[in-house]
Scaffold this active site. Structure first.
Site, PDB file in Angstrom:
ATOM      1  N   SER A 198       0.884  -1.245  -0.124  1.00  0.00           N
ATOM      2  CA  SER A 198      -0.001   0.163  -0.002  1.00  0.00           C
ATOM      3  C   SER A 198       0.938   1.309  -0.054  1.00  0.00           C
ATOM      4  O   SER A 198       1.688   1.530  -0.944  1.00  0.00           O
ATOM      5  CB  SER A 198      -0.836  -0.064   1.153  1.00  0.00           C
ATOM      6  OG  SER A 198      -1.943   1.101   1.192  1.00  0.00           O
ATOM      7  N   ASP A 229      -2.235   6.610  -3.338  1.00  0.00           N
ATOM      8  CA  ASP A 229      -1.013   5.554  -2.657  1.00  0.00           C
ATOM      9  C   ASP A 229      -0.770   4.534  -3.667  1.00  0.00           C
ATOM     10  O   ASP A 229      -1.356   4.226  -4.842  1.00  0.00           O
ATOM     11  CB  ASP A 229      -1.320   5.286  -1.378  1.00  0.00           C
ATOM     12  CG  ASP A 229      -2.730   4.346  -1.167  1.00  0.00           C
ATOM     13  OD1 ASP A 229      -3.286   4.208  -2.031  1.00  0.00           O
ATOM     14  OD2 ASP A 229      -2.576   3.415  -0.326  1.00  0.00           O
ATOM     15  N   ASP A 240      -1.088   1.203  -3.896  1.00  0.00           N
ATOM     16  CA  ASP A 240      -2.203   0.321  -4.244  1.00  0.00           C
ATOM     17  C   ASP A 240      -3.585   0.856  -4.450  1.00  0.00           C
ATOM     18  O   ASP A 240      -4.534   0.444  -4.907  1.00  0.00           O
ATOM     19  CB  ASP A 240      -2.426  -0.749  -3.357  1.00  0.00           C
ATOM     20  CG  ASP A 240      -3.008  -0.358  -2.170  1.00  0.00           C
ATOM     21  OD1 ASP A 240      -2.972   0.793  -1.525  1.00  0.00           O
ATOM     22  OD2 ASP A 240      -3.594  -1.450  -1.532  1.00  0.00           O
ATOM     23  N   ASP A 292      -5.908   2.365  -2.645  1.00  0.00           N
ATOM     24  CA  ASP A 292      -7.141   2.143  -1.906  1.00  0.00           C
ATOM     25  C   ASP A 292      -7.437   3.409  -1.059  1.00  0.00           C
ATOM     26  O   ASP A 292      -8.532   3.430  -0.365  1.00  0.00           O
ATOM     27  CB  ASP A 292      -7.051   0.980  -0.984  1.00  0.00           C
ATOM     28  CG  ASP A 292      -5.679   1.114   0.026  1.00  0.00           C
ATOM     29  OD1 ASP A 292      -5.223   1.930   0.027  1.00  0.00           O
ATOM     30  OD2 ASP A 292      -5.780   0.245   0.637  1.00  0.00           O
TER      31      ASP A 292
END
Length: 448
Positions: free
Chosen positions: A107, A246, A248, A250
């Site tokens: 992440s 960010d 990833d 999410d």
């Protein structure tokens, strides 16, 4: 059972260093295949099917291949999604009726880190109980019997004929962005292609930053954890707004025309009013200004522990649909089962456009308290115990007294890194800065 590997957001660590090695990923695959075969809705052969996605870190392929080998060695089937935002894997779990999904990503963490995170067939994070079963089996994988011949699982690559179903989902929940000049900071991460495609398809004039991943540059001085470059760019280029993701994707944060950072707290407030929510869920890190703004508009405010899984749990318990974190990790449970940065940005912009007011007017209307957050690096084995140290307990009480009832202090171990986070919030920025530094100094001395 004390969990050794699974934290608040799956398993994380430095790639190539125990536990985040190829050998460990293989064992996780073996254990996950066994546990999911027992609990999941499997095909007639009893073998679960898992979707596998990753972000752009170089170590992602190493860990994904090892994990897939472990899964297929126990009869599970794997469909490789390639580089895809974490919420895309979550969405496809339901769309493709898979038994589970797994993402190789750390992440927002630095490039050196990587992680393994599972979703159930509904696209929700795997329950604690199933993670505990997987962890318990890791030490006993050598006891399992052989899987041979046709019982070995298959691995395949997911392909589409035309548009991607996750892209179509995002477009269906996005507003008309015609006439808007938008900068996107993709953090050299999983959204580097998809986010610009979606925003352009919705009519925006898009400028991209940090959308050239080389396997080594994810989250490096860019993205939602380092928004300064985007803030400067939006203001200098006279753009309408910016969005930063960010690694990833999410989570997402926005930047207004004047280069000011629109946090997850702002986004939560804007969406709550637009959607007519009776209540929302934030965390213990949510700004007091957010709480006061929402309550002044008749919206009840709940606080959960930090971590989107805890926000999700409280939303379910209270029968609510909107919640999120200051970091820009928002949940729209009537739209998706997990946090989705692109979706969050689109939903916020839909609310802004429907209001007839520009983003900067919303920023001015939501008064936030000054807040200081310091990260204190600690030894991993002492992270969870620091808050119980006698000197830290005394320093925490002193910090609260110095704020004289006009602020908050929060001390918590990070769920994903060897850090203790010290947050102080109040009316006077000079006072809260000094209180935070004094408390962080005590934590640092007590942690080693």
């Amino acid at each position: 059972m004390v969990r050794r590997y699974f934290g608040t957001d799956g398993i994380r660590g430095v790639a190539g260093r125990p536990p985040m090695t190829a050998e460990f990923a293989f064992k996780v695959g073996v254990a996950a295949a066994e546990v999911l075969a027992q609990h999941g809705r499997a095909d007639r052969s009893g073998a679960p099917t898992l979707l596998l996605g990753r972000d752009t870190r170089r170590s992602g392929q190493m860990l994904a291949f090892a994990l897939a080998a472990g899964l297929t060695s126990r009869g599970a089937h794997v469909r490789d999604l390639g580089v895809l935002p974490t919420p895309g894997v979550s969405f496809l779990c339901r769309e493709l009726q898979a038994d589970a999904g797994v993402v190789i990503s750390a992440s927002h963490n630095p490039f050196d880190d990587n992680g393994i995170k599972f979703f159930n067939r509904e696209g929700e994070k795997l329950p604690d109980a199933l993670e505990a079963e997987i962890e318990a089996l890791l030490a006993r994988t050598h006891e399992l019997g052989e899987v041979t011949g046709a019982e070995i699982g298959e691995a395949s690559t997911f392909t589409t004929n035309g548009s991607h179903p996750y892209r179509d989902f995002l477009l269906s929940h996005g507003p008309d962005l015609s006439g808007l000049k938008v900068a996107l900071d993709c953090a050299h991460g999983a959204a580097y292609r998809l986010a610009p495609e979606v925003f352009r398809a919705l009519g925006a004039d898009v400028r991209t930053l940090h959308a050239e991943p080389d396997g080594l540059n994810i989250n490096t001085r860019c993205g939602s954890t380092h928004p300064a470059a985007l803030q400067r760019f939006v203001a200098a280029e006279n753009l309408d707004l910016g969005v930063t993701f960010d690694g990833d994707a999410d989570r997402a944060l926005l930047v207004d025309r004047r280069g000011r950072l629109v946090t997850g707290d702002h986004m939560l407030a804007i969406c709550a009013l637009h959607r007519g929510e009776r209540a929302v869920v934030s965390t213990v890190m949510g700004n007091l200004g957010l709480e006061h703004f929402l309550r002044s508009h008749g919206v009840a405010f709940h606080r959960a522990p930090v971590g989107d899984r805890y926000v999700h749990a409280m939303l379910r318990a209270e029968g609510l649909t909107l919640g999120g974190e200051q970091s820009g990790h928002l949940l729209f449970l009537d739209k998706a089962p997990t946090g989705d940065g692109i979706l969050s940005a689109l939903q916020t912009l839909a609310a802004v456009r429907a209001s007839g007011k520009p983003l900067e007017a919303w920023f001015d209307a939501i008064t936030m308290y000054p807040q200081t957050l310091l990260n204190v690096r600690v030894a991993p084995e002492t992270k969870a115990k620091v808050a119980e140290h006698t000197h830290v307990v005394a320093a925490l009480e002193l910090a609260k007294a110095r704020l004289n009832g006009e602020g908050r202090v929060n001390l918590r171990p990070s769920g994903t890194e060897p850090l203790v986070r010290v947050m102080v919030e109040g009316r006077d920025p000079v006072v809260i800065e000094q209180v935070a530094r004094d408390l962080a100094s005590v934590v640092e001395r007590a942690a080693f």
